[in-house]
Design a protein around this motif. Structure first.
Motif, PDB file in Angstrom:
ATOM      1  N   UNK A  56       0.816  -1.207   0.000  1.00 51.81           N
ATOM      2  CA  UNK A  56       0.000   0.000   0.000  1.00 51.81           C
ATOM      3  C   UNK A  56       0.847   1.253   0.000  1.00 51.81           C
ATOM      4  N   UNK A  57       0.221   2.392   0.237  1.00 53.31           N
ATOM      5  CA  UNK A  57       0.935   3.671   0.206  1.00 53.31           C
ATOM      6  C   UNK A  57       2.144   3.724   1.139  1.00 53.31           C
ATOM      7  N   UNK A  58       2.092   2.985   2.251  1.00 47.15           N
ATOM      8  CA  UNK A  58       3.214   3.011   3.192  1.00 47.15           C
ATOM      9  C   UNK A  58       4.462   2.370   2.612  1.00 47.15           C
ATOM     10  N   UNK A  59       4.272   1.532   1.582  1.00 41.23           N
ATOM     11  CA  UNK A  59       5.426   0.847   0.999  1.00 41.23           C
ATOM     12  C   UNK A  59       6.106   1.663  -0.104  1.00 41.23           C
ATOM     13  N   UNK A  60       5.532   2.789  -0.481  1.00 45.37           N
ATOM     14  CA  UNK A  60       6.154   3.630  -1.512  1.00 45.37           C
ATOM     15  C   UNK A  60       6.313   5.050  -0.964  1.00 45.37           C
ATOM     16  N   UNK A  61       7.492   5.594  -1.087  1.00 42.12           N
ATOM     17  CA  UNK A  61       7.777   6.939  -0.571  1.00 42.12           C
ATOM     18  C   UNK A  61       7.952   7.882  -1.753  1.00 42.12           C
ATOM     19  N   UNK A  62       6.887   8.592  -2.084  1.00 38.56           N
ATOM     20  CA  UNK A  62       6.917   9.487  -3.238  1.00 38.56           C
ATOM     21  C   UNK A  62       6.371  10.845  -2.830  1.00 38.56           C
ATOM     22  N   UNK A  63       6.887  11.873  -3.455  1.00 38.78           N
ATOM     23  CA  UNK A  63       6.392  13.234  -3.208  1.00 38.78           C
ATOM     24  C   UNK A  63       6.686  14.070  -4.447  1.00 38.78           C
ATOM     25  N   UNK A  64       5.888  15.083  -4.642  1.00 40.14           N
ATOM     26  CA  UNK A  64       6.071  15.963  -5.800  1.00 40.14           C
ATOM     27  C   UNK A  64       7.265  16.884  -5.560  1.00 40.14           C
ATOM     28  N   UNK A  65       8.128  17.009  -6.553  1.00 43.57           N
ATOM     29  CA  UNK A  65       9.269  17.924  -6.464  1.00 43.57           C
ATOM     30  C   UNK A  65       8.851  19.311  -6.944  1.00 43.57           C
ATOM     31  N   UNK A  66       9.578  20.363  -6.558  1.00 47.24           N
ATOM     32  CA  UNK A  66       9.261  21.715  -7.048  1.00 47.24           C
ATOM     33  C   UNK A  66       9.247  21.785  -8.571  1.00 47.24           C
ATOM     34  N   UNK A  67      10.170  21.069  -9.200  1.00 51.34           N
ATOM     35  CA  UNK A  67      10.223  21.090 -10.662  1.00 51.34           C
ATOM     36  C   UNK A  67       8.964  20.464 -11.268  1.00 51.34           C
ATOM     37  N   UNK A  80       3.831  20.977 -14.060  1.00 51.59           N
ATOM     38  CA  UNK A  80       2.400  20.659 -14.058  1.00 51.59           C
ATOM     39  C   UNK A  80       1.582  21.937 -14.237  1.00 51.59           C
ATOM     40  N   UNK A  81       1.986  22.987 -13.524  1.00 52.49           N
ATOM     41  CA  UNK A  81       1.261  24.264 -13.593  1.00 52.49           C
ATOM     42  C   UNK A  81       1.334  24.845 -15.007  1.00 52.49           C
ATOM     43  N   UNK A  82       2.529  24.807 -15.593  1.00 53.66           N
ATOM     44  CA  UNK A  82       2.703  25.375 -16.927  1.00 53.66           C
ATOM     45  C   UNK A  82       1.918  24.589 -17.978  1.00 53.66           C
ATOM     46  N   UNK A  83       1.850  23.247 -17.788  1.00 50.89           N
ATOM     47  CA  UNK A  83       1.153  22.425 -18.781  1.00 50.89           C
ATOM     48  C   UNK A  83      -0.361  22.578 -18.695  1.00 50.89           C
ATOM     49  N   UNK A  84      -0.822  23.178 -17.601  1.00 46.48           N
ATOM     50  CA  UNK A  84      -2.271  23.345 -17.421  1.00 46.48           C
ATOM     51  C   UNK A  84      -2.609  24.805 -17.110  1.00 46.48           C
ATOM     52  N   UNK A  85      -1.950  25.703 -17.782  1.00 49.39           N
ATOM     53  CA  UNK A  85      -2.168  27.125 -17.520  1.00 49.39           C
ATOM     54  C   UNK A  85      -3.614  27.541 -17.788  1.00 49.39           C
ATOM     55  N   UNK A  98     -11.663  34.271 -11.353  1.00 52.91           N
ATOM     56  CA  UNK A  98     -10.248  34.586 -11.155  1.00 52.91           C
ATOM     57  C   UNK A  98      -9.416  33.316 -11.201  1.00 52.91           C
ATOM     58  N   UNK A  99      -8.200  33.417 -11.683  1.00 50.49           N
ATOM     59  CA  UNK A  99      -7.312  32.266 -11.774  1.00 50.49           C
ATOM     60  C   UNK A  99      -6.518  32.061 -10.504  1.00 50.49           C
ATOM     61  N   UNK A 100      -5.552  31.167 -10.554  1.00 55.07           N
ATOM     62  CA  UNK A 100      -4.687  30.877  -9.405  1.00 55.07           C
ATOM     63  C   UNK A 100      -3.240  31.027  -9.826  1.00 55.07           C
ATOM     64  N   UNK A 101      -2.468  31.656  -8.945  1.00 52.30           N
ATOM     65  CA  UNK A 101      -1.028  31.738  -9.176  1.00 52.30           C
ATOM     66  C   UNK A 101      -0.411  30.393  -8.815  1.00 52.30           C
ATOM     67  N   UNK A 102       0.854  30.200  -9.181  1.00 49.56           N
ATOM     68  CA  UNK A 102       1.552  28.959  -8.842  1.00 49.56           C
ATOM     69  C   UNK A 102       1.575  28.756  -7.332  1.00 49.56           C
ATOM     70  N   UNK A 103       1.788  29.828  -6.592  1.00 49.29           N
ATOM     71  CA  UNK A 103       1.829  29.716  -5.131  1.00 49.29           C
ATOM     72  C   UNK A 103       0.478  29.284  -4.573  1.00 49.29           C
ATOM     73  N   UNK A 104      -0.596  29.843  -5.157  1.00 51.82           N
ATOM     74  CA  UNK A 104      -1.932  29.490  -4.678  1.00 51.82           C
ATOM     75  C   UNK A 104      -2.296  28.048  -5.022  1.00 51.82           C
ATOM     76  N   UNK A 105      -1.802  27.552  -6.143  1.00 42.98           N
ATOM     77  CA  UNK A 105      -2.168  26.207  -6.602  1.00 42.98           C
ATOM     78  C   UNK A 105      -1.174  25.138  -6.165  1.00 42.98           C
ATOM     79  N   UNK A 106      -0.097  25.540  -5.469  1.00 38.17           N
ATOM     80  CA  UNK A 106       0.985  24.604  -5.181  1.00 38.17           C
ATOM     81  C   UNK A 106       0.498  23.358  -4.415  1.00 38.17           C
ATOM     82  N   UNK A 107      -0.235  23.557  -3.313  1.00 39.41           N
ATOM     83  CA  UNK A 107      -0.660  22.410  -2.500  1.00 39.41           C
ATOM     84  C   UNK A 107      -1.576  21.474  -3.290  1.00 39.41           C
ATOM     85  N   UNK A 108      -2.487  22.070  -4.048  1.00 37.65           N
ATOM     86  CA  UNK A 108      -3.415  21.278  -4.859  1.00 37.65           C
ATOM     87  C   UNK A 108      -2.659  20.451  -5.891  1.00 37.65           C
TER      88      UNK A 108
END
Length: 642
Positions: free
Chosen positions: A240-251, A256-261, A362-372
């Motif tokens: 399950x999720x506990x067996x894989x350690x993954x996280x989104x990198x800043x890059x 992702x943000x640029x591809x879905x502007x 209104x749209x979202x800046x990268x900072x506003x959309x980062x967590x999502x």
């Protein structure tokens, strides 16, 4: 009601056709005793019956019992072939009757087309996929769940269709005459009087104390009563999720943000109403009425469109373009609020559109959309990593790794259960409870043979899996006497007291069956029994009580005048003795409503009798030959689990 008539009159108005319904058995008819027809060549040991040119083999019976066991285990996971031993004979009757109908249809040139069978299969629960459509994959999955081949399923569906098309018409709408119904209606009005005495088990149980030899002898005679179901020690490793350690990198987040502007940019949202009609003049009329001030729904009403048909609500340009096309969307999103556009032609017809409102989201800046974005990327990476891990574990198993090797290579945490039954309960540790998250692995854990490869089982809809394998298998066997001594002692006392109470009840009943009163017979027994009770009732009370009719009341109406009947009572452990003192015949001639009711009650059993007789004629026509020796051997082998 009809069962009551059958019990009291022993009439020859047929036995009931039992239709077995379910996914495992889609057609069948339990039709009394099948009479084997002699003559012809001797059947071989694997052929249980010959029906016309069709054979019923030992393997056919095994497959039917296997499907029946799987069906029963859905409600009782601990069921074994011994549990369903009583189903063997009805299943044999079903299989023979299914072949009889097929042979008869072939004999008469009655053909069930493949197209008709396909249509029936498409209607079966579970055949359609998640999209509601029948596909080869969904059909294969259905067959796998039912442990059936395509040919086996088609055979059963064909039998079901033959029953519907041949047997049902023969049994339809039977009519019962007044002359036939009247005697039975009069029986319902019959009145009886009698007495009942009771011999309680408690009178004999007190003071009984078995010796060790008596307990051992009793235990050996009823060992099967104390069977402990198969138990297993299971090894389960969750993936399950506990067996894989993954996280989104800043890059990754930035990419992702640029591809879905377009998704995060400010958006023009318009609430629109739209009418689409095939004729330009009709569209022009709608536009004219709307521009003249009519509400858009009213303007579109003459064209047969309602308010729900024209209201689109909030739309982005991309959403509306998907509905109406780019050209129409371009005009709608370049107009001012309140504007009427059209008629505009598209491949759908002529569009008239009203812009009800215009607003900007209104749209979202990268900072506003980062967590999502981080959550979305992490979930996607997690699913991908889990899929990769599951594939790696499966590859290891395919390459010959055992459970421990595959789990260690994937760094999985292994949970080893104590000995548990198929329900997950432990007989040695009443407090043990298998974690709810691992319960789905139980089924596979108990289906695997000790020599089978471990399997990966999906645990739920949240992407978790488990590697599972049996570590130890303890076959079903009687519990050792030492572990259930108290229970066996109680059962011995109950059995011994029951035997003594029954002997006394039979003795009293024998003495009272004649001129001796029940009271005198009880007195002569020398035992202090509960007071004798009077009984008085009409036979119709049996039908009104359904299955809840007390056993003594049933005995009152199944015993001759002056005679006695002895029976067991479940609700108060012991035995009753009923003596019939008086029988007053009933007369239904003045109750036409009761006669009419009996006519209606008889229709269904008589229809079943007609169906029974039709099938008996079918069996006679196609010549059924039973190999009783092979049937008995197959029954013994299958039901004993050999």
């Amino acid at each position: 009601m009809f069962k009551t008539f059958r019990r009291m009159s022993k009439s020859s108005i047929g036995t009931v056709i039992i239709v077995l319904v379910g996914l495992m058995i889609l057609a069948g008819f339990a039709i009394g005793d099948l009479q084997g027809l002699g003559g012809g060549a001797r059947l071989n040991s694997t052929t249980l019956a010959k029906v016309g040119s069709l054979e019923l083999t030992d393997q056919d019976a095994s497959s039917a019992m296997q499907r029946r066991l799987a069906q029963v285990r859905e409600q009782n996971p601990e069921a074994t072939y011994a549990t369903i031993a009583a189903d063997f004979d009805p299943l044999m009757a079903n299989l023979i009757d299914e072949r009889s109908l097929r042979a008869f249809a072939e004999q008469q040139g009655f053909v069930i087309s493949k197209r008709l069978v396909d249509a029936e299969i498409a209607q079966l629960p579970g055949v359609r996929g998640l999209n509601g459509q029948v596909s080869q994959d969904s059909y294969n999955a259905f067959l796998a769940r039912q442990r059936m081949t395509d040919a086996e399923l088609r055979t059963l569906v064909t039998a079901s269709l033959l029953e519907r098309l041949l047997v049902t018409p023969a049994a339809s709408s039977p009519q019962i005459s007044v002359g036939v119904a009247t005697p039975y209606a009069s029986m319902l009005l019959e009145q009886r009087e009698g007495q009942v005495a009771f011999v309680p088990l408690s009178l004999f149980a007190a003071g009984l104390n078995p010796t060790d030899a008596q307990l051992q002898q009793y235990y050996q005679s009823v060992r099967s009563r104390y069977m402990v179901p198969e138990q297993r020690v299971l090894k389960i490793a969750e993936i399950g999720p506990d067996q894989v350690n993954v996280a989104a990198t800043p890059q990754e987040i930035e990419a992702y943000y640029k591809s879905r502007q377009a998704d995060y940019a400010a958006r023009d949202i318009r609430s629109l109403s739209q009418a689409v009609v095939p004729d330009q003049k009709v569209a022009a009329g709608i536009a004219q009425r709307a521009r003249a001030g009519q509400a858009f729904a009213q303007a579109a009403a003459p064209a047969g469109l309602g308010a729900d048909d024209v209201a689109l609500g909030d739309q982005t340009r991309a959403d509306f373009a998907d509905v109406a096309g780019d050209a129409v969307a371009a005009q709608a999103f370049s107009a001012q609020q309140g504007a009427i556009i059209g008629p505009v032609q598209s491949s759908l017809g002529w569009h008239v559109i009203k812009v009800d409102s215009v607003k900007t989201q209104s749209g979202k800046t990268l900072a506003q959309a980062r967590d999502e974005i981080a959550a979305a990327i992490s979930k996607e990476k997690q699913q991908s990593a889990l899929g990769t891990l599951v594939d790696r574990v499966q590859d290891a198993i395919d390459d010959g790794a055992n459970f421990d090797q595959a789990a260690k290579a994937a760094n999985l945490t292994v949970v080893t259960t104590p000995l548990v039954t198929a329900t997950g309960a432990s007989r040695t540790d009443a407090a043990y409870k298998l974690p709810e998250t691992l319960v789905p692995a139980l089924k596979s854990g108990f289906e695997l043979a000790p020599t089978d490869d471990p399997v990966i089982e999906q645990l739920g809809d949240d992407g978790r899996f488990a590697l599972v394998a049996p570590a130890q298998v303890v076959s079903a066997a009687p519990a050792p006497l030492a572990s259930i001594r108290d229970q066996v002692r109680r059962d011995w006392i109950t059995k011994t007291a029951s035997d003594q109470a029954m002997a006394l009840a039979k003795s009293i009943g024998a003495k009272a069956s004649g001129k001796t009163s029940l009271a005198d017979a009880v007195k002569a027994s020398g035992r202090q029994l509960p007071p004798i009770g009077p009984m008085r009732a009409r036979r119709i009370q049996l039908t009104q009580g359904g299955e809840q009719v007390p056993a003594p009341l049933r005995a009152l109406f199944s015993t001759a005048s002056g005679k006695t009947q002895v029976g067991a009572l479940q609700e108060a452990p012991g035995f009753f003795i009923v003596k019939v003192d008086k029988i007053i015949p009933g007369n239904a001639l003045n109750q036409p409503g009761l006669i009419s009711s009996v006519q209606k009650e008889f229709q269904q059993p008589l229809a079943q009798e007609y169906g029974d007789q039709f099938l008996a004629a079918v069996r006679e026509s196609v010549k059924v030959r039973r190999n009783e020796e092979a049937i008995a051997a197959a029954k013994k082998r299958i039901t004993s689990g050999e």
